[in-house]
Design a protein around this motif. Sequence first.
Motif, mmCIF file in Angstrom:
data_model
loop_
_atom_site.group_PDB
_atom_site.id
_atom_site.type_symbol
_atom_site.label_atom_id
_atom_site.label_comp_id
_atom_site.label_asym_id
_atom_site.label_seq_id
_atom_site.Cartn_x
_atom_site.Cartn_y
_atom_site.Cartn_z
ATOM 1 N N UNK A 14 0.840 -1.200 0.000
ATOM 2 C CA UNK A 14 0.000 0.000 0.000
ATOM 3 C C UNK A 14 0.881 1.259 0.000
ATOM 4 N N UNK A 15 1.950 1.237 0.784
ATOM 5 C CA UNK A 15 2.843 2.406 0.842
ATOM 6 C C UNK A 15 3.499 2.644 -0.511
ATOM 7 N N UNK A 16 3.910 1.552 -1.157
ATOM 8 C CA UNK A 16 4.559 1.681 -2.459
ATOM 9 C C UNK A 16 3.576 2.230 -3.502
ATOM 10 N N UNK A 17 2.385 1.665 -3.525
ATOM 11 C CA UNK A 17 1.379 2.152 -4.484
ATOM 12 C C UNK A 17 1.008 3.598 -4.158
ATOM 13 N N UNK A 18 1.013 3.945 -2.870
ATOM 14 C CA UNK A 18 0.687 5.332 -2.479
ATOM 15 C C UNK A 18 1.714 6.306 -3.044
ATOM 16 N N UNK A 19 2.990 5.909 -3.017
ATOM 17 C CA UNK A 19 4.045 6.777 -3.570
ATOM 18 C C UNK A 19 3.800 6.974 -5.067
ATOM 19 N N UNK A 20 3.513 5.876 -5.753
ATOM 20 C CA UNK A 20 3.227 5.977 -7.194
ATOM 21 C C UNK A 20 1.945 6.782 -7.434
ATOM 22 N N UNK A 21 0.965 6.545 -6.563
ATOM 23 C CA UNK A 21 -0.350 7.174 -6.723
ATOM 24 C C UNK A 21 -0.267 8.706 -6.696
ATOM 25 N N UNK A 22 0.699 9.239 -5.924
ATOM 26 C CA UNK A 22 0.858 10.703 -5.884
ATOM 27 C C UNK A 22 1.198 11.258 -7.261
ATOM 28 N N UNK A 23 1.764 10.392 -8.129
ATOM 29 C CA UNK A 23 2.157 10.841 -9.472
ATOM 30 C C UNK A 23 1.222 10.264 -10.541
ATOM 31 N N UNK A 24 0.041 9.854 -10.127
ATOM 32 C CA UNK A 24 -0.878 9.181 -11.054
ATOM 33 C C UNK A 24 -1.212 10.063 -12.262
ATOM 34 N N UNK A 25 -1.385 11.349 -12.018
ATOM 35 C CA UNK A 25 -1.730 12.260 -13.114
ATOM 36 C C UNK A 25 -0.602 12.311 -14.148
ATOM 37 N N UNK A 26 0.616 12.416 -13.669
ATOM 38 C CA UNK A 26 1.765 12.491 -14.592
ATOM 39 C C UNK A 26 1.853 11.202 -15.403
ATOM 40 N N UNK A 27 1.724 10.066 -14.719
ATOM 41 C CA UNK A 27 1.793 8.787 -15.433
ATOM 42 C C UNK A 27 0.633 8.652 -16.426
ATOM 43 N N UNK A 28 -0.526 9.183 -16.051
ATOM 44 C CA UNK A 28 -1.690 9.082 -16.948
ATOM 45 C C UNK A 28 -1.407 9.797 -18.263
ATOM 46 N N UNK A 29 -0.905 11.022 -18.171
ATOM 47 C CA UNK A 29 -0.648 11.773 -19.410
ATOM 48 C C UNK A 29 0.543 11.220 -20.173
ATOM 49 N N UNK A 30 1.619 10.900 -19.422
ATOM 50 C CA UNK A 30 2.828 10.399 -20.092
ATOM 51 C C UNK A 30 2.532 9.105 -20.837
ATOM 52 N N UNK A 31 1.757 8.230 -20.212
ATOM 53 C CA UNK A 31 1.476 6.947 -20.867
ATOM 54 C C UNK A 31 0.515 7.134 -22.040
ATOM 55 N N UNK A 32 -0.374 8.100 -21.929
ATOM 56 C CA UNK A 32 -1.291 8.364 -23.058
ATOM 57 C C UNK A 32 -0.498 8.833 -24.281
ATOM 58 N N UNK A 33 0.417 9.771 -24.021
ATOM 59 C CA UNK A 33 1.237 10.288 -25.120
ATOM 60 C C UNK A 33 2.132 9.178 -25.671
ATOM 61 N N UNK A 34 2.697 8.382 -24.772
ATOM 62 C CA UNK A 34 3.636 7.352 -25.239
ATOM 63 C C UNK A 34 2.929 6.274 -26.059
ATOM 64 N N UNK A 35 1.700 5.929 -25.696
ATOM 65 C CA UNK A 35 0.962 4.932 -26.477
ATOM 66 C C UNK A 35 0.722 5.468 -27.890
ATOM 67 N N UNK A 36 0.279 6.729 -27.962
ATOM 68 C CA UNK A 36 0.033 7.335 -29.272
ATOM 69 C C UNK A 36 1.319 7.424 -30.083
ATOM 70 N N UNK A 37 2.411 7.841 -29.426
ATOM 71 C CA UNK A 37 3.685 8.006 -30.135
ATOM 72 C C UNK A 37 4.224 6.651 -30.613
#
Lengths: 243, 251
Positions: free
Chosen positions: B209-232
């Motif tokens: 849970x702690x590990x996912x929480x650390x990642x979760x704080x950056x969920x927005x960044x990962x959401x956009x970065x992965x969206x762009x990367x899939x398209x690219x």
Amino acid sequence: MPDALLRVFRGDKDGGQSVDYKVPLAPGMVVLDALHSIQAHQSPDLAVRWNCKAAKCGSCSAEVNGRPRLTCKTRMDSLPLDQPIVVSPLKAFPVIKDLVTDVSWNYKVNRKIPAFKPKPGVEWKMDQRDVDRVQEFRKCIECFLCQNVCHVLRDHGKHESFGGPRFFVRTAGLEMHPLDSVSRIPLLKNEMGLGYCNITKCCTEVCPEEIHITDNAIIPLKERVVDEYYDPVTMLFRKIRGS
Amino acid sequence: MASSPVPNRTTHLGETQRRDAWWLELLPIIILFGGFGIYATARAFEGKFYEWGPYLSPFYSPLLSFSWWRFSPALLILGAPLGFRTTCYYYRKAYYRAFFLDPPACTVGEPGFRKNYSGERRFPFILQNVHRYFLYLAILFLCFLWYDAIRAFVFDGKFGIGLGTLIMLLDVCLLTAYTFSCHSLRHIVGGKLDCFSCATFGVPRHSAWSLVSVLNERHMIFAWASLVSVGATDFYIRMLASGAFKDIRIL
């Protein structure tokens, strides 16, 4: 130091008007200081609720240039002084007088939440890991800025069927408490209308205590509601285990 | 002292006392989301130029082909990643603001015609509650995408690295970060527990849970970065497959 122009709402529940006041600036001045200066030198009848002047009591909430803020924590030098600084009462609550609003609705909502009830025969000892989450929620100073900014209350006026972010934070603190025995999930889903929240995060943006209201309180509570009402697999497991 | 009009307490679209350009925060969302939506739809229906050498477009992975299916194979699978993103807690915030104007921004008025707001209590938005099921599908899809990324190191039976390999690897890393920072996963791995120290496997679940929480704080960044990367990634493979680009071989 130059003067600042404050445009302050003056009126009551029947309406009112914005009145302009010129206030001499002083180093380190906050909006509440400017309002006090108006009270002291220009309009002694200006109604402002305040208490600690240290961003800890949550009394001096208002809208400054359209943003919900604690006036005691909003420095004048952080605002553009080339235009009037607009100070208005909280929009989600009825005005009593000038900048003072009637927030008593919040206390009615609070009374709906079942208090902490320990598990029978509980050992009064808690692991720090179990209370870290809950401690964040205890920082709330009940300024009600989150309630004011929430569009479910502010724009849709769902005061009768929605609890608001402040009380989701309080409920989360109780629900996640390691020693508590009460389930408030049906209350959250039904009377407190958690489903009205569409997680647009304005509550988190305005919180002066920087509580992660949406990520740490509302979304975890929504997930608990899903466990209870919308996830057939979890519901089946619960049935098998008899819990 | 001078007087100005009474503050208007009725709500109409854009009503606010805010001084900043609040609408600016909507623009990147509209451009990125809208652009991706148009591009992904076009590519899903195109049904060709999705494979080149060891590379497979993420829009078409896993590649399913059935004799009875006469349309693009992407249409068989895209519902899963689309559902995962549509019901994602971060994207909900983004599109409720940018496309539904509900609200357009904090303390900015909504369209006045909306009288019966029901949030996520009624159809269709009550379906947002199935997010965790799309999460399970997304984790399954990640396995295929990792397989594709590893396969992209093999050129004609030999180890090699092309620019496409690195793009696919970056893409799957970002998708993994996005998936594993999910709010529902955070709940499932441990967030649902009230007492980590008393639950079965409570300590490892607290760590997860702690590990996912650390990642979760950056969920927005990962959401956009992965969206762009899939398209690219898809765009690069499409360009290779159509002959517009030549792959750059690094090794």
